[in-house]
Design a protein around this motif. Structure first.
Motif, PDB file in Angstrom:
ATOM      1  N   MET A 112       0.803  -1.215   0.000  1.00  0.00           N
ATOM      2  CA  MET A 112       0.000   0.000   0.000  1.00  0.00           C
ATOM      3  C   MET A 112       0.838   1.269   0.000  1.00  0.00           C
ATOM      4  O   MET A 112       0.498   2.240  -0.685  1.00  0.00           O
ATOM      5  CB  MET A 112      -0.916   0.020   1.236  1.00  0.00           C
ATOM      6  CG  MET A 112      -2.102  -0.923   1.166  1.00  0.00           C
ATOM      7  SD  MET A 112      -3.397  -0.334   0.058  1.00  0.00           S
ATOM      8  CE  MET A 112      -3.946   1.150   0.901  1.00  0.00           C
ATOM      9  N   THR A 113       1.903   1.289   0.775  1.00  0.00           N
ATOM     10  CA  THR A 113       2.620   2.548   0.990  1.00  0.00           C
ATOM     11  C   THR A 113       4.008   2.608   0.372  1.00  0.00           C
ATOM     12  O   THR A 113       4.589   3.685   0.286  1.00  0.00           O
ATOM     13  CB  THR A 113       2.756   2.843   2.501  1.00  0.00           C
ATOM     14  OG1 THR A 113       3.582   1.832   3.106  1.00  0.00           O
ATOM     15  CG2 THR A 113       1.396   2.863   3.179  1.00  0.00           C
ATOM     16  N   ARG A 114       4.531   1.461  -0.072  1.00  0.00           N
ATOM     17  CA  ARG A 114       5.872   1.451  -0.672  1.00  0.00           C
ATOM     18  C   ARG A 114       5.883   0.853  -2.073  1.00  0.00           C
ATOM     19  O   ARG A 114       6.928   0.854  -2.733  1.00  0.00           O
ATOM     20  CB  ARG A 114       6.855   0.664   0.216  1.00  0.00           C
ATOM     21  CG  ARG A 114       6.965   1.167   1.646  1.00  0.00           C
ATOM     22  CD  ARG A 114       7.429   2.613   1.722  1.00  0.00           C
ATOM     23  NE  ARG A 114       8.786   2.777   1.182  1.00  0.00           N
ATOM     24  CZ  ARG A 114       9.349   3.961   0.971  1.00  0.00           C
ATOM     25  NH1 ARG A 114       8.691   5.072   1.235  1.00  0.00           N
ATOM     26  NH2 ARG A 114      10.574   4.037   0.489  1.00  0.00           N
ATOM     27  N   GLY A 115       4.745   0.322  -2.530  1.00  0.00           N
ATOM     28  CA  GLY A 115       4.709  -0.270  -3.862  1.00  0.00           C
ATOM     29  C   GLY A 115       5.585  -1.490  -3.995  1.00  0.00           C
ATOM     30  O   GLY A 115       6.149  -1.756  -5.057  1.00  0.00           O
ATOM     31  N   VAL A 116       5.670  -2.272  -2.911  1.00  0.00           N
ATOM     32  CA  VAL A 116       6.492  -3.479  -2.896  1.00  0.00           C
ATOM     33  C   VAL A 116       5.578  -4.689  -2.685  1.00  0.00           C
ATOM     34  O   VAL A 116       4.813  -4.738  -1.719  1.00  0.00           O
ATOM     35  CB  VAL A 116       7.556  -3.430  -1.787  1.00  0.00           C
ATOM     36  CG1 VAL A 116       8.364  -4.727  -1.754  1.00  0.00           C
ATOM     37  CG2 VAL A 116       8.488  -2.242  -2.002  1.00  0.00           C
ATOM     38  N   GLY A 117       5.644  -5.648  -3.604  1.00  0.00           N
ATOM     39  CA  GLY A 117       4.790  -6.811  -3.540  1.00  0.00           C
ATOM     40  C   GLY A 117       5.211  -7.805  -2.476  1.00  0.00           C
ATOM     41  O   GLY A 117       6.274  -7.687  -1.845  1.00  0.00           O
ATOM     42  N   PRO A 128      -2.365   2.941  -6.986  1.00  0.00           N
ATOM     43  CA  PRO A 128      -1.918   4.284  -6.577  1.00  0.00           C
ATOM     44  C   PRO A 128      -1.212   4.357  -5.230  1.00  0.00           C
ATOM     45  O   PRO A 128      -1.556   5.158  -4.364  1.00  0.00           O
ATOM     46  CB  PRO A 128      -3.219   5.085  -6.586  1.00  0.00           C
ATOM     47  CG  PRO A 128      -4.281   4.088  -6.268  1.00  0.00           C
ATOM     48  CD  PRO A 128      -3.836   2.814  -6.952  1.00  0.00           C
ATOM     49  N   TYR A 129      -0.179   3.530  -5.061  1.00  0.00           N
ATOM     50  CA  TYR A 129       0.577   3.585  -3.807  1.00  0.00           C
ATOM     51  C   TYR A 129       1.310   4.913  -3.659  1.00  0.00           C
ATOM     52  O   TYR A 129       1.669   5.303  -2.548  1.00  0.00           O
ATOM     53  CB  TYR A 129       1.552   2.411  -3.700  1.00  0.00           C
ATOM     54  CG  TYR A 129       2.498   2.234  -4.866  1.00  0.00           C
ATOM     55  CD1 TYR A 129       3.640   3.015  -5.006  1.00  0.00           C
ATOM     56  CD2 TYR A 129       2.262   1.257  -5.826  1.00  0.00           C
ATOM     57  CE1 TYR A 129       4.510   2.843  -6.067  1.00  0.00           C
ATOM     58  CE2 TYR A 129       3.127   1.071  -6.896  1.00  0.00           C
ATOM     59  CZ  TYR A 129       4.250   1.862  -7.011  1.00  0.00           C
ATOM     60  OH  TYR A 129       5.109   1.685  -8.075  1.00  0.00           O
ATOM     61  N   GLY A 130       1.518   5.621  -4.776  1.00  0.00           N
ATOM     62  CA  GLY A 130       2.115   6.938  -4.684  1.00  0.00           C
ATOM     63  C   GLY A 130       1.270   7.907  -3.879  1.00  0.00           C
ATOM     64  O   GLY A 130       1.782   8.868  -3.291  1.00  0.00           O
ATOM     65  N   SER A 131      -0.040   7.665  -3.846  1.00  0.00           N
ATOM     66  CA  SER A 131      -0.938   8.446  -3.004  1.00  0.00           C
ATOM     67  C   SER A 131      -1.112   7.792  -1.638  1.00  0.00           C
ATOM     68  O   SER A 131      -1.042   8.459  -0.598  1.00  0.00           O
ATOM     69  CB  SER A 131      -2.309   8.581  -3.677  1.00  0.00           C
ATOM     70  OG  SER A 131      -2.224   9.324  -4.870  1.00  0.00           O
ATOM     71  N   TYR A 132      -1.300   6.477  -1.614  1.00  0.00           N
ATOM     72  CA  TYR A 132      -1.525   5.770  -0.353  1.00  0.00           C
ATOM     73  C   TYR A 132      -0.316   5.852   0.575  1.00  0.00           C
ATOM     74  O   TYR A 132      -0.427   5.560   1.773  1.00  0.00           O
ATOM     75  CB  TYR A 132      -1.874   4.313  -0.613  1.00  0.00           C
ATOM     76  CG  TYR A 132      -3.167   4.095  -1.371  1.00  0.00           C
ATOM     77  CD1 TYR A 132      -4.202   5.020  -1.312  1.00  0.00           C
ATOM     78  CD2 TYR A 132      -3.350   2.951  -2.157  1.00  0.00           C
ATOM     79  CE1 TYR A 132      -5.391   4.818  -2.010  1.00  0.00           C
ATOM     80  CE2 TYR A 132      -4.537   2.741  -2.845  1.00  0.00           C
ATOM     81  CZ  TYR A 132      -5.546   3.675  -2.776  1.00  0.00           C
ATOM     82  OH  TYR A 132      -6.719   3.467  -3.470  1.00  0.00           O
ATOM     83  N   ALA A 202      -7.527  14.106   0.163  1.00  0.00           N
ATOM     84  CA  ALA A 202      -7.456  14.263  -1.291  1.00  0.00           C
ATOM     85  C   ALA A 202      -6.139  13.763  -1.867  1.00  0.00           C
ATOM     86  O   ALA A 202      -6.116  13.131  -2.931  1.00  0.00           O
ATOM     87  CB  ALA A 202      -7.662  15.734  -1.661  1.00  0.00           C
ATOM     88  N   GLU A 203      -5.037  14.029  -1.177  1.00  0.00           N
ATOM     89  CA  GLU A 203      -3.734  13.626  -1.679  1.00  0.00           C
ATOM     90  C   GLU A 203      -3.395  12.193  -1.286  1.00  0.00           C
ATOM     91  O   GLU A 203      -2.561  11.550  -1.938  1.00  0.00           O
ATOM     92  CB  GLU A 203      -2.646  14.566  -1.159  1.00  0.00           C
ATOM     93  CG  GLU A 203      -2.788  15.994  -1.655  1.00  0.00           C
ATOM     94  CD  GLU A 203      -1.638  16.888  -1.220  1.00  0.00           C
ATOM     95  OE1 GLU A 203      -0.661  16.363  -0.646  1.00  0.00           O
ATOM     96  OE2 GLU A 203      -1.705  18.109  -1.463  1.00  0.00           O
ATOM     97  N   GLY A 204      -4.025  11.699  -0.216  1.00  0.00           N
ATOM     98  CA  GLY A 204      -3.744  10.361   0.278  1.00  0.00           C
ATOM     99  C   GLY A 204      -4.762   9.341  -0.182  1.00  0.00           C
ATOM    100  O   GLY A 204      -4.783   8.962  -1.350  1.00  0.00           O
ATOM    101  N   PRO A 205      -5.639   8.868   0.719  1.00  0.00           N
ATOM    102  CA  PRO A 205      -6.559   7.791   0.337  1.00  0.00           C
ATOM    103  C   PRO A 205      -7.458   8.142  -0.835  1.00  0.00           C
ATOM    104  O   PRO A 205      -7.730   7.291  -1.696  1.00  0.00           O
ATOM    105  CB  PRO A 205      -7.365   7.537   1.620  1.00  0.00           C
ATOM    106  CG  PRO A 205      -7.198   8.778   2.436  1.00  0.00           C
ATOM    107  CD  PRO A 205      -5.824   9.278   2.125  1.00  0.00           C
TER     108      PRO A 205
END
Length: 304
Positions: A112-117, A128-132, A202-205
């Motif tokens: 969710m927060t680092r884009g790592v599977g 959209p982990y860039g936002s999460y 708006a910028e996050g979730p």
């Protein structure tokens, strides 16, 4: 002479090796350490549900045209077309095989927060982990706890269909190096608590910028055009400008925007349309104070 060329070749090999090592160090998957996810206690399911609706999880992960309780069956499988190929949305239901039922909090949180599977691989930023990335560890714990309460589905989503070189996951590390961060998208001087809450949502979730901000050829945001609208990233039509300079909503008051998010009706009594229908229906589950906070943020961002 041969010795000289041997030395030159050897130096070249060393330079390439060092360069490759530096490139890997800068672009390798970078999950949070396990301690980041430790000792968070029992999840707050109420907050988790609010984050679920704010994040629009059902809009992508539930079956197309789902309504009512079916919105909470996060079976995945939808196709998401893009200029880079077609992404297929995964199952994130509690099913232990097809979904995320046997994932740990750390595995979920790092996705969710680092884009790592789960296997340590880069995830594509169609998710959209860039936002999460702006969600706290507590928020992630709460959301994960809520997702565990939802129905399981055994649906298995097909693999992505991406063109070369976009099918090379290692290249995503370079994209992250260029574009991934968890900092505010805009600096808002003297923002009060209400605007800061709206900025988080708006910028996050809420990840509003994922659609409402134009991108460059590599899929990175054009930061000086935050929320200024542009081509639909899915390839159909355009997404409107939602800054105070917008010809669409620039004249709307904070109350108009909050009412639109709650009811789906514009100040002219037109109704929400297109892909915004699902977004509005999700946001309508939030407390009115959160909708008012989003509205305050949208009136505070720079006009474009």
């Amino acid at each position: 002479m041969a010795s000289r060329w041997t030395k030159v070749l050897g130096a070249g090999v060393v330079i390439v090796a060092v360069g490759a090592g530096v490139a890997w160090a800068l672009t390798k998957p970078d999950p949070h350490p396990d301690t980041y996810w430790a000792d968070l206690g029992e999840p707050d399911i109420v907050n988790g549900e609010q984050l679920f609706w704010a994040g629009g999880c059902a809009s992508c992960h539930a079956a197309q045209n789902s309504t009512g309780d079916a919105l909470k069956v996060l079976a995945g499988g939808r196709a998401l077309p893009s200029p880079f190929g077609t992404f297929h949305i995964p199952n994130i239901s509690p099913d232990p095989s097809a979904g995320i039922g046997d994932w740990t909090l750390a595995e979920f949180g790092n996705a969710m927060t680092r884009g790592v599977g789960r296997d340590g691989e880069h995830l594509y930023p169609s998710f959209p982990y860039g936002s999460y990335a702006r969600l706290s560890a507590k928020d992630i714990n709460d959301l994960f706890g809520y997702l565990k309460t939802l129905p399981a589905s055994s649906n298995v989503a097909p693999p992505h269909e991406l063109q070369f070189p976009y099918n090379i996951r290692l290249a995503v590390g370079g994209w992250k190096f260029l574009y991934f961060n968890d900092q505010p998208r805009v600096e808002l001087a003297s923002a009060d608590e209400k605007v800061r809450r709206g900025q988080f949502l708006a910028e996050g979730p809420g990840h509003c910028g994922e659609c409402h901000t134009p991108r460059n050829s590599l899929g990175g945001f054009e930061p000086d055009r935050w929320l200024a609208g542009g081509p639909n990233p899915e390839g159909r039509g355009t997404i409107p400008n939602i800054t105070p300079g917008s010809r669409d909503i620039g004249s709307w008051s904070e109350g108009d925007i909050a009412s639109y998010l709650e009811t789906g009706f514009t100040p002219e009594y037109d109704s929400v349309g297109g892909s915004m229908v699902e977004v509005q229906q999700n946001l309508a589950h939030l407390p009115k104070s959160d909708l008012e906070a989003i509205a305050a943020y949208l009136k505070a961002v720079p006009a474009r």
